[in-house]
Scaffold this active site. Structure first.
Site, PDB file in Angstrom:
ATOM      1  N   PRO A   2       0.829  -1.200   0.000  1.00 60.30           N
ATOM      2  CG  PRO A   2      -0.824  -1.599   1.583  1.00 60.30           C
ATOM      3  CD  PRO A   2       0.501  -2.103   1.109  1.00 60.30           C
ATOM      4  CD  GLU A   3       2.993   2.752  -4.430  1.00 62.55           C
ATOM      5  OE1 GLU A   3       2.979   3.911  -4.899  1.00 62.55           O
ATOM      6  OE2 GLU A   3       3.343   1.754  -5.103  1.00 62.55           O
ATOM      7  CE  LYS A  59       5.614   4.012   0.345  1.00 61.99           C
ATOM      8  NZ  LYS A  59       6.487   2.987  -0.288  1.00 61.99           N
ATOM      9  NE  ARG A 258       9.770  -2.372  -4.743  1.00 65.45           N
ATOM     10  CZ  ARG A 258       8.862  -1.611  -4.145  1.00 65.45           C
ATOM     11  NH1 ARG A 258       9.227  -0.531  -3.478  1.00 65.45           N
ATOM     12  NH2 ARG A 258       7.576  -1.918  -4.225  1.00 65.45           N
TER      13      ARG A 258
END
Length: 268
Positions: A2-3, A59, A258
């Site tokens: 979740p950002e 976050k 990533r």
């Protein structure tokens, strides 16, 4: 993970449904959830405290309690927070906080990567000191981004993920912002010109604002906050598909372990 938009949506819903309630007791299933502190510190520390407000920093979900304490929840990769009846508690619930009306704030964490911490005023100040500017705040200006970029030799994507200059951007929205601004994710930040940085600033604000509203509207039921829900992503997870601007195939590269999605033609 979740950002900013997803965490903001979770916090807004908690604010609407839990603010003003009193936490009567808490249960934390795994000691790792509060590591390196003992879970008893959180369990004892929240009991009897009223939830004054729920907000977000980067976050982190911040549940501000009476007596100057703040419950910090980091959702990890797949965590979520919501208010519900105890009968609906899922098997992956790692912590729950009983409210004075019988409902619970549930922390669901399937991949066991979330964290909960109880902070006093000094701890909250320390957290804030480690984090950069909120990208949807008035402090995040084009001039600020230009100054921060001039001090950094990091590639643009890595810079946006770092959280030290600008917070809340993760893999999805960093990639989408860079695409919108036509910035190559591998280019060092200090080499970007004033015009490119102004465009990147505008793109970050626009992309996050639209993603936030999308996330908030889609959060209509517990555990229903999939990343990028309802938001038409342009590059993220679209490997091999045509670019929405030029028709070239979307590519993927690796940065910092990533994946980064980009259009090789639009983001030269």
């Amino acid at each position: 993970m979740p950002e900013l938009p997803e965490v903001e949506a979770v916090c807004r819903r908690l604010q609407e449904r839990a603010a003003g309630s009193v936490i009567t007791e808490a249960f934390i299933a795994r000691p790792q959830t509060t590591k390196p502190f003992p879970r008893s510190r959180v369990i004892r520390g929240v009991a009897g405290r009223r939830i004054e407000s729920v907000g977000r920093r980067a976050k982190h979900a911040l549940i501000r309690l009476s007596g100057g304490m703040t419950l910090r929840v980091h959702l990890g990769m797949t965590g979520n927070l919501w208010v519900d009846d105890p009968s609906n508690r899922p098997p992956n619930a790692r912590a729950w906080f009983t409210l004075d009306d019988g409902r619970e704030i549930v922390f669901d964490d399937p991949r066991l990567l979330g964290r909960i911490e109880l902070l006093n005023a000094a701890g909250l100040a320390a957290l804030n000191s480690r984090l950069g500017i909120e990208p949807l705040s008035t402090l995040f200006t084009s001039a600020y981004l230009q100054d921060a970029a001039a001090k950094s030799r990091k590639p643009a994507k890595i810079f946006l993920l770092d959280q030290k200059a600008v917070v809340g951007l993760g893999n999805i929205w960093a990639a989408e912002s860079l695409f919108a601004a036509r910035v190559n994710p591998t280019i060092p930040m200090h080499s970007l010109g004033r015009r490119k940085l102004a465009g990147l600033h505008s793109a970050i604000v626009d992309v996050l604002s639209r993603a936030l509203e999308s996330a908030y509207q889609e959060y209509s039921a517990p555990r229903m906050t999939p990343e990028s829900e309802g938001f038409g992503v342009a590059v993220y997870n679209r490997l091999g598909e045509p670019c929405l601007r030029c028709g070239s195939k979307i590519a993927r590269i690796w940065q910092g372990g990533r994946s980064t999605y980009l259009c090789p033609r639009c983001q030269r």
